[in-house]
Design an enzyme around this catalytic site. Structure first.
Site, PDB file in Angstrom:
ATOM      1  N   LYS A  19      11.474   9.322   0.192  1.00 34.51           N
ATOM      2  CA  LYS A  19      12.099   8.907  -1.069  1.00 34.51           C
ATOM      3  C   LYS A  19      12.216  10.064  -2.059  1.00 34.51           C
ATOM      4  CE  LYS A  19       9.335   5.513  -2.269  1.00 34.51           C
ATOM      5  NZ  LYS A  19       8.361   5.513  -1.167  1.00 34.51           N
ATOM      6  N   ARG A  94       7.535  -1.960  -7.355  1.00 33.00           N
ATOM      7  CA  ARG A  94       6.635  -1.987  -6.205  1.00 33.00           C
ATOM      8  C   ARG A  94       5.956  -3.327  -6.012  1.00 33.00           C
ATOM      9  NH1 ARG A  94       5.411   3.920  -6.053  1.00 33.00           N
ATOM     10  NH2 ARG A  94       3.965   4.409  -4.399  1.00 33.00           N
ATOM     11  N   ARG A 131       1.819  15.882   5.561  1.00 33.35           N
ATOM     12  CA  ARG A 131       1.736  16.172   4.125  1.00 33.35           C
ATOM     13  C   ARG A 131       0.289  16.423   3.718  1.00 33.35           C
ATOM     14  NH1 ARG A 131       4.511  12.274  -0.111  1.00 33.35           N
ATOM     15  NH2 ARG A 131       5.842  11.166   1.326  1.00 33.35           N
ATOM     16  N   ARG A 137      -0.463  16.956  -1.754  1.00 33.66           N
ATOM     17  CA  ARG A 137      -0.797  15.749  -2.511  1.00 33.66           C
ATOM     18  C   ARG A 137      -2.248  15.376  -2.249  1.00 33.66           C
ATOM     19  NH1 ARG A 137       3.887  12.168  -3.129  1.00 33.66           N
ATOM     20  NH2 ARG A 137       2.312  10.560  -3.123  1.00 33.66           N
ATOM     21  N   ARG A 148      -2.443   3.323   1.345  1.00 33.02           N
ATOM     22  CA  ARG A 148      -1.139   3.241   0.667  1.00 33.02           C
ATOM     23  C   ARG A 148      -0.125   2.474   1.511  1.00 33.02           C
ATOM     24  NH1 ARG A 148       0.908   7.164  -2.775  1.00 33.02           N
ATOM     25  NH2 ARG A 148       2.235   8.023  -1.161  1.00 33.02           N
TER      26      ARG A 148
END
Ligand code: AMP
Length: 192
Positions: A19, A94, A131, A137, A148
């Site tokens: 995204k 969300r 990632r 992050r 998540r």
């Protein structure tokens, strides 16, 4: 006045779907503001504000910030002048509560398009793992990433049906190069 084809775009999809990357490209292509609620939250934490302190643990755990707190931040951001002619939301809504609030928010003279980047779960887990390795992050370690994803399936995925019923939902294949996915998104958006 907003032009009649101005869009409020919601980029939708699970963590790791791409995204953030696509949001930057789409907002550039359409010259509209890119509003990432995750970035707003991280800026709030960095600023050391009262709200930032209150939400820091929530982000670190991979859980969702309360609807009330998110809606305050989004309402205030969308009331800024740059949103009058369309904008792109990345990371919001969300939850169903957020979706219901969003459809009532001004500016109302914009057409809504919720664009889902669709990516199989195994691929998502791999992307999140990569990632995490890159260390970009801090909340993306394995445990938090799994959390998540769970939060997404439980609380966010139902938002898709809400916009499907409103006829405002577009599913895009999120597998491919960044440029390929961008092309697919733009084909859908430019046809609206
Ligand atoms: P993101 O960068 O979009 O993955 O967001 C990072 C974190 O910010 C999320 O894991 C949540 O803790 C919080 N967050 C961002 N957007 C929202 C939202 N719309 N509702 C609740 N929490 C959010």
């Amino acid at each position: 006045m907003a032009d009649k084809n101005a869009l409020r775009i919601v980029l939708f999809g699970p963590p790791g779907a791409g995204k953030g990357t696509q949001a930057v490209l789409i907002s550039k292509s359409l010259s509209i503001s890119h509003i990432s609620t995750g970035d707003i939250m991280r800026d709030e934490i960095k600023s050391g504000s009262k709200l930032g302190l209150a939400i820091s643990d929530v982000l670190n755990r991979g859980e969702l910030v309360s609807d009330f707190q998110v809606l305050e931040l989004v309402n205030s951001r969308l009331s800024r002048a740059d949103c009058a002619n369309g904008f792109l939301l990345d990371g919001f809504p969300r939850t169903l509560v957020q979706a219901e609030a969003f459809v009532k928010m001004p500016p109302q003279n914009l057409k809504t398009a919720v664009v889902e980047l669709s990516v199989p779960e195994a691929e998502l887990l791999e992307r999140i793992r990569q990632r995490g390795i890159s260390g970009l992050r801090p909340d993306d370690d394995q445990r938090v990433a799994a959390k998540r994803l769970n939060v997404y399936w439980e609380q966010t995925a139902p938002v898709a049906s809400y916009f499907k019923e409103r006829g405002e939902f577009y599913e895009i294949d999120g597998i491919g190069t960044v440029e390929q996915v961008h092309q697919r998104v733009m084909e859908v958006l430019l046809a609206l």
